[in-house]
Design an enzyme around this catalytic site. Structure first.
Site, PDB file in Angstrom:
ATOM      1  N   HIS A 105      37.075  40.849  42.130  1.00  9.59           N
ATOM      2  CA  HIS A 105      37.519  40.405  40.846  1.00  9.59           C
ATOM      3  C   HIS A 105      36.131  40.061  40.364  1.00  9.59           C
ATOM      4  CE1 HIS A 105      38.122  39.118  36.711  1.00  9.59           C
ATOM      5  NE2 HIS A 105      38.824  37.624  37.680  1.00  9.59           N
ATOM      6  N   HIS A 147      39.248  49.780  38.717  1.00  9.39           N
ATOM      7  CA  HIS A 147      39.477  48.672  37.838  1.00  9.39           C
ATOM      8  C   HIS A 147      40.821  49.021  37.505  1.00  9.39           C
ATOM      9  CE1 HIS A 147      39.153  46.044  34.507  1.00  9.39           C
ATOM     10  NE2 HIS A 147      38.560  45.294  34.875  1.00  9.39           N
ATOM     11  N   ASP A 207      30.261  45.293  36.980  1.00 13.43           N
ATOM     12  CA  ASP A 207      29.611  44.638  38.272  1.00 13.43           C
ATOM     13  C   ASP A 207      28.189  45.717  38.705  1.00 13.43           C
ATOM     14  OD1 ASP A 207      31.506  42.491  38.196  1.00 13.43           O
ATOM     15  OD2 ASP A 207      32.176  42.825  39.759  1.00 13.43           O
TER      16      ASP A 207
HETATM   17  N1  ACO Z   1      36.373  52.951  45.658  1.00 15.80           N
HETATM   18  C1  ACO Z   1      37.203  53.861  46.575  1.00 15.80           C
HETATM   19  N2  ACO Z   1      38.041  53.649  46.404  1.00 15.80           N
HETATM   20  C2  ACO Z   1      38.821  52.842  45.485  1.00 15.80           C
HETATM   21  C3  ACO Z   1      38.080  51.865  44.452  1.00 15.80           C
HETATM   22  C4  ACO Z   1      36.714  52.344  45.267  1.00 15.80           C
HETATM   23  N3  ACO Z   1      36.143  51.295  44.674  1.00 15.80           N
HETATM   24  N4  ACO Z   1      38.661  51.482  43.948  1.00 15.80           N
HETATM   25  C5  ACO Z   1      40.346  51.384  43.976  1.00 15.80           C
HETATM   26  N5  ACO Z   1      40.112  53.033  44.953  1.00 15.80           N
HETATM   27  C6  ACO Z   1      41.265  53.056  45.579  1.00 15.80           C
HETATM   28  C7  ACO Z   1      42.013  52.243  46.474  1.00 15.80           C
HETATM   29  O1  ACO Z   1      41.536  53.205  47.651  1.00 15.80           O
HETATM   30  C8  ACO Z   1      43.598  53.136  45.788  1.00 15.80           C
HETATM   31  O2  ACO Z   1      44.025  54.391  46.519  1.00 15.80           O
HETATM   32  P1  ACO Z   1      45.413  55.075  47.648  1.00 15.80           P
HETATM   33  O3  ACO Z   1      45.913  55.153  46.055  1.00 15.80           O
HETATM   34  O4  ACO Z   1      44.845  56.422  48.341  1.00 15.80           O
HETATM   35  O5  ACO Z   1      45.337  53.504  47.815  1.00 15.80           O
HETATM   36  C9  ACO Z   1      43.715  53.352  44.260  1.00 15.80           C
HETATM   37  O6  ACO Z   1      42.236  53.565  44.434  1.00 15.80           O
HETATM   38  C10 ACO Z   1      44.166  51.866  43.308  1.00 15.80           C
HETATM   39  O7  ACO Z   1      43.834  51.296  44.077  1.00 15.80           O
HETATM   40  P2  ACO Z   1      44.276  49.673  43.642  1.00 15.80           P
HETATM   41  O8  ACO Z   1      43.544  48.752  44.552  1.00 15.80           O
HETATM   42  O9  ACO Z   1      45.591  50.070  44.202  1.00 15.80           O
HETATM   43  O10 ACO Z   1      43.891  49.317  42.449  1.00 15.80           O
HETATM   44  P3  ACO Z   1      43.711  48.003  41.996  1.00 15.80           P
HETATM   45  O11 ACO Z   1      44.477  47.721  40.845  1.00 15.80           O
HETATM   46  O12 ACO Z   1      44.550  46.854  42.827  1.00 15.80           O
HETATM   47  O13 ACO Z   1      42.272  47.529  42.312  1.00 15.80           O
HETATM   48  C11 ACO Z   1      40.074  47.543  41.905  1.00 15.80           C
HETATM   49  C12 ACO Z   1      41.212  47.722  41.310  1.00 15.80           C
HETATM   50  C13 ACO Z   1      40.235  44.974  42.992  1.00 15.80           C
HETATM   51  C14 ACO Z   1      39.256  46.198  41.101  1.00 15.80           C
HETATM   52  C15 ACO Z   1      39.665  47.694  42.914  1.00 15.80           C
HETATM   53  O14 ACO Z   1      39.193  49.128  41.986  1.00 15.80           O
HETATM   54  C16 ACO Z   1      38.532  47.623  44.075  1.00 15.80           C
HETATM   55  O15 ACO Z   1      39.039  46.797  45.018  1.00 15.80           O
HETATM   56  N6  ACO Z   1      37.169  47.980  43.417  1.00 15.80           N
HETATM   57  C17 ACO Z   1      36.480  47.302  43.845  1.00 15.80           C
HETATM   58  C18 ACO Z   1      35.675  46.119  43.801  1.00 15.80           C
HETATM   59  C19 ACO Z   1      35.219  45.800  42.640  1.00 15.80           C
HETATM   60  O16 ACO Z   1      34.511  46.794  42.037  1.00 15.80           O
HETATM   61  N7  ACO Z   1      35.601  44.656  41.523  1.00 15.80           N
HETATM   62  C20 ACO Z   1      35.325  44.198  40.307  1.00 15.80           C
HETATM   63  C21 ACO Z   1      36.349  44.791  39.385  1.00 15.80           C
HETATM   64  S1  ACO Z   1      35.976  44.328  37.678  1.00 15.80           S
HETATM   65  C22 ACO Z   1      36.060  42.864  37.263  1.00 15.80           C
HETATM   66  O17 ACO Z   1      36.973  42.387  37.974  1.00 15.80           O
HETATM   67  C23 ACO Z   1      34.889  42.309  36.675  1.00 15.80           C
END
Ligand code: ACO
Length: 385
Positions: A228, A267, A321
């Site tokens: 987050h 996201h 971010d």
């Molecule tokens: N880098 C690489 N791959 C990613 C990323 C990333 N940053 N984000 C998502 N993916 C991929 C996942 O590996 C997954 O792939 P798969 O389907 O082959 O397994 C797919 O995209 C979906 O990812 P999930 O984690 O299931 O999506 P979710 O909606 O649960 O996650 C999250 C959202 C937690 C923000 C995720 O994108 C992430 O971990 N990002 C990096 C951390 C980040 O930047 N957080 C800040 C978010 S903005 C905020 O909160 C203010």
């Protein structure tokens, strides 16, 4: 198959509550496909370019843009409420070795002991408490930061606006207008974002008819995680590890080859670029040139345009971010303070979400399907292997 507490087999389990609507709101509208965000009906792009944080807090908490007199009065109220009791400073001194988010969580929790309306969950009192917490939050973060360096906290300066006063309390120096404006926009961009994890957490706390201080304390705890609000810190760490634009390719390939995630991308809701990003990208570019360190922006641009471009077809774009961390870094803000700054903007959004929850409350209490063992025989401790 085992049975749930309600003797029902759930038809579907929605892990992570993805795409589940649990209530209605008039706080913010998000179109994840288009990358559109409105606060109380107003586009975030207009607010970021034309408004001030004080005006946006008023808009969020009272539902409409203030006229000149309303804004002046509101601004005066915010300025008058910045001080925190000496007892809370003493608590912050006791926990000065902790992460700034832990200190903020503790500080807000401690403020509950001194707020005369702590038990009043009427919408009006909740808004008044939210105004006070929004005004007091920066004082907690700045006081803790000073104490952990062995320095005296700097008293709030009522001649400065919200962003300028925070920077003065942090560095004991009146910031220039450009720096103040940069932080002001950053606070606006972080102020509200629908049912994100920390706002949902705050609403769960409010739904038990607890109180706003407890709910904001929850919000800070939920926001802290790197999935987050913690991502900005991680992004800047990555940029520092890369060091120079020419190292970016190898560094990024190493992450990708090992199935790693790029912080600052992806996201839960947006399948297009997070609308916050454009304001921070442009400001990061200008600032990095102004301070003579353009390589940080070049590194981030390389990651966005050369590496993560291949993820766009999967709906993974840059989020709020990604550029925020570089701005804080270039302003000389230590990396462990990045999430606290996000939290300071978001207190307004948490307050609004809690006021909505209190106004039309229902206990937020979902179910989980039980998949463990059933009806095991209890054995005395001496008979266990
Ligand atoms: N880098 C690489 N791959 C990613 C990323 C990333 N940053 N984000 C998502 N993916 C991929 C996942 O590996 C997954 O792939 P798969 O389907 O082959 O397994 C797919 O995209 C979906 O990812 P999930 O984690 O299931 O999506 P979710 O909606 O649960 O996650 C999250 C959202 C937690 C923000 C995720 O994108 C992430 O971990 N990002 C990096 C951390 C980040 O930047 N957080 C800040 C978010 S903005 C905020 O909160 C203010």
């Amino acid at each position: 198959k085992t049975k749930s507490a309600w003797d029902k087999n759930p038809e579907e389990i929605i892990k992570g509550l993805k795409d589940v609507y649990f209530d209605t709101t008039t706080s913010s509208f998000i179109d994840g496909q288009e990358g559109k965000l409105l606060y109380r009906g107003y586009n975030i792009h207009d607010l970021a370019e034309k408004s001030t944080f004080e005006e946006v807090v008023y808009l969020l908490l009272y539902g409409k843009l203030p006229n000149k007199q309303q804004l002046e009065e509101f601004d005066q109220t915010m300025r008058a409420n910045r001080r925190i009791p000496d007892e809370v400073i003493q608590v912050l001194d006791l926990v000065k070795g902790s992460h700034p988010m832990d200190a903020l969580r503790t500080g807000i929790s401690a403020l509950a002991a001194f707020d005369p309306e702590v038990k009043d969950n009427s919408v009006e009192a909740t808004i008044r408490k939210g105004v006070r917490l929004t005004a007091q939050g920066p004082t907690i973060v700045a006081a803790h930061h000073r104490l952990r360096q062995g320095l005296e906290p700097v008293a709030p300066d009522p001649s400065l606006n919200h962003a300028g006063n925070f920077l003065k309390m942090l560095f004991d120096e009146v910031p220039d207008q450009e720096t103040t404006d940069l932080l002001d926009v950053d606070f606006i961009l972080h102020a509200e974002h629908g049912s994100n994890a920390s706002s949902f957490g705050a609403r769960v706390t409010a739904s038990t008819i607890s109180d706003l201080h407890s709910a904001v304390t929850t919000g800070v705890g939920v926001l802290k995680g790197p999935a987050h609000g913690g991502a900005a810190e991680e992004v800047m760490r990555m940029a520092l590890d890369i060091g120079q634009p020419e190292n970016a390719e190898d560094y990024c390939r190493n992450i990708l080859d090992n199935g790693g995630r790029f912080m600052g991308f992806g996201h839960r809701v947006y399948r297009a670029e997070d609308p916050h990003a454009r304001h921070l990208r442009e400001r990061s570019r200008i600032l990095s040139e102004k301070v003579g360190q353009p390589h940080w922006f070049q590194i981030l641009t390389y990651v966005e345009e050369e590496v993560m471009v291949r993820y766009r077809s999967r709906g993974i774009f840059v989020n709020v971010d990604f550029f925020a961390g570089s701005i804080y870094y270039l302003l000389g803000i230590p990396d462990d303070l990045f999430i606290s700054i996000f939290a300071l903007g978001r207190i307004a959004g948490w307050t609004l979400q809690c006021a909505e929850q209190f106004e039309d409350n229902i206990l937020l209490r979902p179910l989980m399907e039980y998949t463990g063992e059933m009806d095991l025989e209890y054995t005395a401790i001496g008979d266990r292997s």
